[in-house]
Scaffold this motif. Structure first.
Motif, PDB file in Angstrom:
ATOM      1  N   ARG A  12       0.825  -1.204   0.000  1.00  0.00           N
ATOM      2  CA  ARG A  12       0.000   0.000   0.000  1.00  0.00           C
ATOM      3  C   ARG A  12       0.867   1.265   0.000  1.00  0.00           C
ATOM      4  O   ARG A  12       0.633   2.205   0.752  1.00  0.00           O
ATOM      5  CB  ARG A  12      -0.960   0.001   1.185  1.00  0.00           C
ATOM      6  CG  ARG A  12      -1.935  -1.154   1.139  1.00  0.00           C
ATOM      7  CD  ARG A  12      -2.956  -1.094   2.246  1.00  0.00           C
ATOM      8  NE  ARG A  12      -3.893  -2.221   2.168  1.00  0.00           N
ATOM      9  CZ  ARG A  12      -4.916  -2.410   2.997  1.00  0.00           C
ATOM     10  NH1 ARG A  12      -5.131  -1.546   3.987  1.00  0.00           N
ATOM     11  NH2 ARG A  12      -5.708  -3.447   2.849  1.00  0.00           N
ATOM     12  N   VAL A  13       1.868   1.245  -0.845  1.00  0.00           N
ATOM     13  CA  VAL A  13       2.718   2.415  -1.044  1.00  0.00           C
ATOM     14  C   VAL A  13       2.823   2.635  -2.543  1.00  0.00           C
ATOM     15  O   VAL A  13       2.334   1.848  -3.346  1.00  0.00           O
ATOM     16  CB  VAL A  13       4.120   2.229  -0.420  1.00  0.00           C
ATOM     17  CG1 VAL A  13       4.014   2.070   1.100  1.00  0.00           C
ATOM     18  CG2 VAL A  13       4.839   1.036  -1.040  1.00  0.00           C
ATOM     19  N   SER A  14       3.493   3.732  -2.910  1.00  0.00           N
ATOM     20  CA  SER A  14       3.645   4.019  -4.333  1.00  0.00           C
ATOM     21  C   SER A  14       4.941   3.419  -4.877  1.00  0.00           C
ATOM     22  O   SER A  14       5.901   3.191  -4.129  1.00  0.00           O
ATOM     23  CB  SER A  14       3.655   5.532  -4.564  1.00  0.00           C
ATOM     24  OG  SER A  14       4.814   6.113  -3.996  1.00  0.00           O
ATOM     25  N   VAL A  15       4.951   3.173  -6.156  1.00  0.00           N
ATOM     26  CA  VAL A  15       6.179   2.715  -6.817  1.00  0.00           C
ATOM     27  C   VAL A  15       7.274   3.767  -6.652  1.00  0.00           C
ATOM     28  O   VAL A  15       8.444   3.439  -6.442  1.00  0.00           O
ATOM     29  CB  VAL A  15       5.895   2.436  -8.302  1.00  0.00           C
ATOM     30  CG1 VAL A  15       7.199   2.193  -9.064  1.00  0.00           C
ATOM     31  CG2 VAL A  15       4.950   1.240  -8.459  1.00  0.00           C
ATOM     32  N   ARG A  16       6.890   5.016  -6.739  1.00  0.00           N
ATOM     33  CA  ARG A  16       7.867   6.101  -6.580  1.00  0.00           C
ATOM     34  C   ARG A  16       8.527   6.037  -5.201  1.00  0.00           C
ATOM     35  O   ARG A  16       9.739   6.250  -5.077  1.00  0.00           O
ATOM     36  CB  ARG A  16       7.163   7.439  -6.770  1.00  0.00           C
ATOM     37  CG  ARG A  16       8.075   8.635  -6.630  1.00  0.00           C
ATOM     38  CD  ARG A  16       7.297   9.920  -6.834  1.00  0.00           C
ATOM     39  NE  ARG A  16       8.144  11.091  -6.690  1.00  0.00           N
ATOM     40  CZ  ARG A  16       7.716  12.346  -6.768  1.00  0.00           C
ATOM     41  NH1 ARG A  16       6.425  12.573  -7.015  1.00  0.00           N
ATOM     42  NH2 ARG A  16       8.545  13.340  -6.603  1.00  0.00           N
ATOM     43  N   MET A  17       7.755   5.725  -4.157  1.00  0.00           N
ATOM     44  CA  MET A  17       8.322   5.625  -2.816  1.00  0.00           C
ATOM     45  C   MET A  17       9.319   4.478  -2.748  1.00  0.00           C
ATOM     46  O   MET A  17      10.402   4.613  -2.163  1.00  0.00           O
ATOM     47  CB  MET A  17       7.217   5.423  -1.777  1.00  0.00           C
ATOM     48  CG  MET A  17       7.747   5.275  -0.352  1.00  0.00           C
ATOM     49  SD  MET A  17       6.443   4.946   0.860  1.00  0.00           S
ATOM     50  CE  MET A  17       5.641   6.552   0.896  1.00  0.00           C
ATOM     51  N   LEU A  18       8.970   3.341  -3.330  1.00  0.00           N
ATOM     52  CA  LEU A  18       9.893   2.204  -3.314  1.00  0.00           C
ATOM     53  C   LEU A  18      11.185   2.526  -4.042  1.00  0.00           C
ATOM     54  O   LEU A  18      12.280   2.137  -3.603  1.00  0.00           O
ATOM     55  CB  LEU A  18       9.228   0.975  -3.934  1.00  0.00           C
ATOM     56  CG  LEU A  18       8.094   0.337  -3.115  1.00  0.00           C
ATOM     57  CD1 LEU A  18       7.479  -0.817  -3.891  1.00  0.00           C
ATOM     58  CD2 LEU A  18       8.616  -0.140  -1.760  1.00  0.00           C
ATOM     59  N   ARG A  19      11.103   3.245  -5.136  1.00  0.00           N
ATOM     60  CA  ARG A  19      12.317   3.640  -5.854  1.00  0.00           C
ATOM     61  C   ARG A  19      13.170   4.575  -5.002  1.00  0.00           C
ATOM     62  O   ARG A  19      14.395   4.488  -4.993  1.00  0.00           O
ATOM     63  CB  ARG A  19      11.945   4.309  -7.174  1.00  0.00           C
ATOM     64  CG  ARG A  19      11.417   3.323  -8.227  1.00  0.00           C
ATOM     65  CD  ARG A  19      10.902   4.043  -9.440  1.00  0.00           C
ATOM     66  NE  ARG A  19      10.445   3.116 -10.479  1.00  0.00           N
ATOM     67  CZ  ARG A  19       9.608   3.421 -11.446  1.00  0.00           C
ATOM     68  NH1 ARG A  19       9.101   4.658 -11.515  1.00  0.00           N
ATOM     69  NH2 ARG A  19       9.251   2.516 -12.347  1.00  0.00           N
ATOM     70  N   HIS A  20      12.492   5.469  -4.270  1.00  0.00           N
ATOM     71  CA  HIS A  20      13.228   6.379  -3.389  1.00  0.00           C
ATOM     72  C   HIS A  20      13.888   5.605  -2.255  1.00  0.00           C
ATOM     73  O   HIS A  20      15.059   5.849  -1.920  1.00  0.00           O
ATOM     74  CB  HIS A  20      12.274   7.428  -2.827  1.00  0.00           C
ATOM     75  CG  HIS A  20      12.931   8.409  -1.893  1.00  0.00           C
ATOM     76  ND1 HIS A  20      14.015   9.180  -2.266  1.00  0.00           N
ATOM     77  CD2 HIS A  20      12.670   8.720  -0.587  1.00  0.00           C
ATOM     78  CE1 HIS A  20      14.393   9.937  -1.240  1.00  0.00           C
ATOM     79  NE2 HIS A  20      13.592   9.672  -0.216  1.00  0.00           N
ATOM     80  N   TYR A  21      13.155   4.651  -1.671  1.00  0.00           N
ATOM     81  CA  TYR A  21      13.729   3.850  -0.589  1.00  0.00           C
ATOM     82  C   TYR A  21      14.920   3.028  -1.074  1.00  0.00           C
ATOM     83  O   TYR A  21      15.884   2.820  -0.333  1.00  0.00           O
ATOM     84  CB  TYR A  21      12.660   2.920  -0.007  1.00  0.00           C
ATOM     85  CG  TYR A  21      11.670   3.601   0.900  1.00  0.00           C
ATOM     86  CD1 TYR A  21      11.689   4.985   1.096  1.00  0.00           C
ATOM     87  CD2 TYR A  21      10.696   2.867   1.581  1.00  0.00           C
ATOM     88  CE1 TYR A  21      10.776   5.613   1.933  1.00  0.00           C
ATOM     89  CE2 TYR A  21       9.776   3.488   2.425  1.00  0.00           C
ATOM     90  CZ  TYR A  21       9.822   4.862   2.590  1.00  0.00           C
ATOM     91  OH  TYR A  21       8.921   5.467   3.419  1.00  0.00           O
ATOM     92  N   ASP A  22      14.856   2.582  -2.305  1.00  0.00           N
ATOM     93  CA  ASP A  22      16.000   1.879  -2.900  1.00  0.00           C
ATOM     94  C   ASP A  22      17.176   2.835  -3.051  1.00  0.00           C
ATOM     95  O   ASP A  22      18.322   2.500  -2.710  1.00  0.00           O
ATOM     96  CB  ASP A  22      15.589   1.309  -4.259  1.00  0.00           C
ATOM     97  CG  ASP A  22      16.724   0.546  -4.956  1.00  0.00           C
ATOM     98  OD1 ASP A  22      17.729   0.217  -4.283  1.00  0.00           O
ATOM     99  OD2 ASP A  22      16.601   0.300  -6.167  1.00  0.00           O
TER     100      ASP A  22
END
Length: 274
Positions: A12-22
């Motif tokens: 339940r997060v955005s793809v953009r957030m996951l890319r930032h966390y990476d």
């Protein structure tokens, strides 16, 4: 394994957030396809993602979240972070509560403006009076600055009067004067007394001079809402050809420290003819 889109939906997060966390090494993909660059995640990584979101919601920065999840922060440091955040949130709540109170006071003032009339203003002579006083300095004339400055003075003044076996003989009186050339204000909190001015005491004895002519109005309620009454007085002074002189006084006819909404205060503004 799951694609980044699938994993984002599960967490339940955005793809953009996951890319930032990476990008900040907070949550790396389990596998990155060397040919396409596609990111893939394992179900077990949802636990780290959920903990990261929870810590972020507590107010930790992403760098702090990463350090906690990577065990770079021990329990004592984590407690310190959370205590600091708790203090920050408490201060924010207090500031928001004070701001809400000011808005409500302003709304009440606007609602009473049309009901208050200059017919309630009384022109009269104010006799000289001797008071015992304590003083403080407020940041400005705003009630939000005056209130915290003057409110502690009266309990302390009455305590000192009691220790000196001096009984007030009349109402409490307050007035204000500018400090230097800035916005600072000297707050005078006084109580009417009948004592010798020469004795050494831990409060000042001041003789307030008589006022030949003062425009007066009785204000009911908290002094945080006094602006509406002051506006009525100012309008009466202007409309009737008078000019304000000296410093306004507040005479607390009914001083209700614990229940300021029940207070009754006479506002006195010295005036002279234009």
């Amino acid at each position: 394994m799951f694609t980044i889109g699938e994993f984002a939906a599960l967490g339940r997060v955005s793809v953009r957030m996951l890319r930032h966390y990476d990008g900040i090494a907070l949550l790396r993909p389990a596998v990155v396809d060397p040919h396409t660059g596609y990111r893939y995640y394992r179900a077990a990584q949802l636990g780290r993602l959920n903990r990261a979101i929870a810590l972020k919601d507590l107010g930790l920065t992403l760098d702090q979240v990463r350090a906690v999840l990577d065990d770079e922060v021990d329990s004592a440091e984590l407690r310190g972070m959370l205590r600091l955040r708790r203090a920050q949130l408490a201060a924010q709540v207090a500031a928001d509560t004070a701001r809400l109170a000011r808005i409500e006071a302003r709304l009440r003032m606007l609602e009473t403006e049309d009901r208050m009339t200059t017919e309630d203003v009384v022109l009269k002579e104010i006799p000289a009076v001797r008071i015992a006083e304590l003083t403080a300095v407020a940041a400005s004339y705003q009630p939000t600055d005056i209130g915290p400055a003057i409110q502690p003075l009266y309990p302390e003044l009455f305590r000192r009067l009691d220790e000196a076996h001096v009984r007030p003989t009349g109402p409490a009186i307050a007035w204000y004067e500018p400090e230097g050339g800035g916005e600072m204000v000297v707050v005078h909190a006084g109580a009417t007394v009948s004592v010798d001015s020469g004795a050494a005491r831990d409060f000042a004895i001041v003789d307030l001079p008589a006022v030949p002519t003062a425009a007066t109005l009785v204000h009911h309620g908290s002094m945080d809402e006094v602006e509406a009454s002051m506006q009525v007085l100012a309008r009466w002074i202007e409309e009737n050809g008078w000019r304000a002189e000296g410093y306004a006084r507040e005479v607390y006819l009914e001083y209700c420290q614990g229940e300021p909404e029940k207070g009754v205060t006479e506002l006195q503004i010295p005036v002279s003819r234009r």
